[in-house]
Enzyme design. Structure first.
Site, mmCIF file in Angstrom:
data_model
loop_
_atom_site.group_PDB
_atom_site.id
_atom_site.type_symbol
_atom_site.label_atom_id
_atom_site.label_comp_id
_atom_site.label_asym_id
_atom_site.label_seq_id
_atom_site.Cartn_x
_atom_site.Cartn_y
_atom_site.Cartn_z
ATOM 1 N N TYR A 1 22.928 -16.042 -28.880
ATOM 2 C CA TYR A 1 22.563 -17.381 -29.336
ATOM 3 C C TYR A 1 23.377 -18.468 -28.635
ATOM 4 O O TYR A 1 22.834 -19.508 -28.243
ATOM 5 C CB TYR A 1 22.731 -17.484 -30.850
ATOM 6 C CG TYR A 1 21.917 -16.484 -31.640
ATOM 7 C CD1 TYR A 1 20.697 -16.019 -31.150
ATOM 8 C CD2 TYR A 1 22.365 -15.990 -32.859
ATOM 9 C CE1 TYR A 1 19.949 -15.103 -31.856
ATOM 10 C CE2 TYR A 1 21.617 -15.068 -33.586
ATOM 11 C CZ TYR A 1 20.411 -14.622 -33.090
ATOM 12 O OH TYR A 1 19.660 -13.714 -33.789
ATOM 13 N N LEU B 1 22.251 -18.843 -24.983
ATOM 14 C CA LEU B 1 20.933 -19.467 -24.852
ATOM 15 C C LEU B 1 21.007 -20.975 -25.035
ATOM 16 O O LEU B 1 20.337 -21.734 -24.322
ATOM 17 C CB LEU B 1 19.954 -18.867 -25.868
ATOM 18 C CG LEU B 1 19.609 -17.386 -25.699
ATOM 19 C CD1 LEU B 1 18.507 -16.990 -26.661
ATOM 20 C CD2 LEU B 1 19.200 -17.074 -24.269
ATOM 21 N N GLY C 1 29.978 -12.852 -26.895
ATOM 22 C CA GLY C 1 30.210 -12.702 -28.326
ATOM 23 C C GLY C 1 31.575 -13.218 -28.731
ATOM 24 O O GLY C 1 32.325 -13.781 -27.914
ATOM 25 N N HIS D 1 0.532 -36.280 -44.960
ATOM 26 C CA HIS D 1 -0.090 -36.185 -43.639
ATOM 27 C C HIS D 1 0.257 -37.445 -42.840
ATOM 28 O O HIS D 1 0.305 -38.537 -43.403
ATOM 29 C CB HIS D 1 -1.610 -36.074 -43.809
ATOM 30 C CG HIS D 1 -2.362 -36.125 -42.509
ATOM 31 N ND1 HIS D 1 -2.460 -35.037 -41.670
ATOM 32 C CD2 HIS D 1 -3.043 -37.140 -41.906
ATOM 33 C CE1 HIS D 1 -3.181 -35.374 -40.610
ATOM 34 N NE2 HIS D 1 -3.550 -36.650 -40.732
#
Length: 461
Positions: free
Chosen positions: A183, A186, A270, A444
């Site tokens: 993660y 990325l 990590g 909406h």
């Protein structure tokens, strides 16, 4: 020997709120911090990275301006200004954290290395060499985690970057190579790609985000490929060497040695627990083979009266869970409300763009646990709001219990995915059924109204 009601080692996102909670009931707390107040989140993690990601998103949207009928002749990246903006946010949040502690009567902040000298005793080695001896009935460990630096041949001779030091760059890398496709890797890969760097990810796995479902892995890989981010899978890095002004990386891929040369290298394989200097053996506190502290469901270690929270546990390495740890352990220890850390949903959000967020089970986990489920899935390319703003990558996906139509889990890959995931988390906690949400009038045109469509897709996959 100074006596306190409680000692907290680490002023991170568990330690700070816990100190304030304990002092709030009239007890005296020693809060020990060896580095800076606020922990990883404020100083090296969430706050600075998301600030820089915001800059990267602006760059990305400017590069797409013509898609919206806005003509931009040229733009450039000012890495120094990006770093400066990031630092202002860090300082703002850090000062806020310090002020919060200063207002808390009964909290004594001690700067230095905290380590155990006995089951209920801690010493603080201060920066000037002085040593303080403390004791308390309850001790809490919140020392967090730090980047893992692998023993790769030649790494000592290479000016590599970590998730902390990469944010201090004042120049945009020409070619950034990232070892590790997790993660953290990325987020930085997409960020620097949008700043204009060529980016190559070397990952020993076979796909991105491997803990997620196959369709999620494929979708994320497609997004990265479309943005020109290179990914090399099944790559085991063997050797690092200087190559002129660059870095020469040798890696093994399916039995064949290959090389790639970049200007900058980020190590992102990590994190590991910050427990090495705690002298845990002096208090007989057990850890696993990686050094993470072992606790029961109420956060108590093998030493009675000593508790551990946050990233040092290696269970849920997220700021919001560390903060929640403080709430739960306070209820257990000081209010005799024995809440279990197992009885909670664990939400998280990865701030790639679009965001990848999840709560509850995904298909991989449901199958492993033998849980019956049906799937609902709604693609953003068929969703009103994403079409209007031309942000159509990704989808909403839920797992539903076919017996009672309640949601078992959700994975959201979309613009503002974390916000939608949080709505679903609340739906799950409220025990609402998919039928209720399917026919719920939602404003909406919002992104959230697509939950109506999502619920209507349950069982149609």
């Amino acid at each position: 020997m100074q006596k306190f009601d409680a000692i907290i080692i680490g002023a991170g996102q568990s330690g700070m709120p816990l100190a304030k909670k304990i002092s709030g009931i009239g007890l005296q707390v020693a809060l020990i911090e060896k580095r800076v107040i606020g922990g990883t989140c404020i100083n090296d993690g969430c706050s600075p990275t998301k600030t820089m990601i915001a800059s990267a998103r602006v760059a990305h949207m400017v590069s797409r301006a013509a898609d919206y009928g806005v003509n931009v002749s040229d733009y450039s990246i000012d890495q120094k200004k990006i770093r400066s903006r990031k630092e202002k946010i860090v300082q703002l949040f850090r000062k806020g954290a310090i002020k919060g502690l200063e207002k808390a009567e009964g909290v004594t902040v001690l700067q230095g290395l905290g380590r155990f000298t006995g089951p209920k005793q801690v010493e603080v080695v201060q920066q000037d060499g002085g040593v303080l001896q403390l004791e308390a009935e309850n001790i809490f460990i919140d020392t967090g985690a730090q980047p893992v630096i692998p023993p790769i041949e030649g790494i000592e001779d290479i000016p590599y970057l970590t998730s902390t030091t990469i944010m201090e760059l004042e120049e945009t890398p020409e070619h950034l190579i990232i070892i590790g496709g997790g993660y953290i890797g990325l987020e930085f890969a997409q960020m620097f790609s949008r700043f204009g760097s060529q980016v190559t990810i070397l990952d020993k796995g076979s796909q991105l985000v491997p803990k997620e479902d196959e369709d999620v892995c494929e979708a994320v890989s497609k997004i990265f490929k479309e943005e020109g981010i290179g990914t090399v899978f099944k790559a085991q890095v063997e050797k690092l060497e200087k190559a002129g002004n660059g870095i020469h990386i040798t890696y093994l891929q399916e039995g064949i040695l290959k090389t790639v040369i970049g200007t900058h290298l980020l190590i992102a394989i990590g994190r590991k627990p910050s427990t090495e200097k705690l002298q845990l053996s002096d208090s007989q506190i057990d850890t696993d083979e990686k050094g993470y502290i072992l606790v029961n469901e109420h956060y108590e270690t093998s030493c009675k009266g000593v508790y551990a929270l946050g990233d040092v546990l290696g269970e849920t390495p997220f700021t919001h869970m560390a903060y929640h740890d403080a709430h739960v352990v306070f209820k257990c220890v000081y209010e005799n409300t024995w809440i279990s850390k197992k009885d909670r949903l664990v939400p998280y959000c990865i701030f790639i763009d679009p965001q990848l967020a999840r709560v509850g089970l995904n298909e991989r986990q449901a199958k492993e646990q033998g849980i019956d489920y049906v799937v609902g899935k709604h693609w953003m390319k068929h969703a009103g709001r994403p079409l209007e703003i031309d942000e159509t990558s990704g989808f909403f996906k839920i797992l539903v219990n076919p017996k009672n139509n309640q949601i078992l889990g959700a994975t959201i890959l979309s613009i503002d995915g974390g916000e939608i995931m949080t709505i679903i988390q609340m739906i799950m906690l409220g025990g609402l059924t998919t039928d209720v949400i399917r026919y719920l009038p939602i404003a909406h045109p919002t992104l959230a109204e697509n939950l109506n469509n999502l619920m209507g897709q349950v069982g149609k996959e």
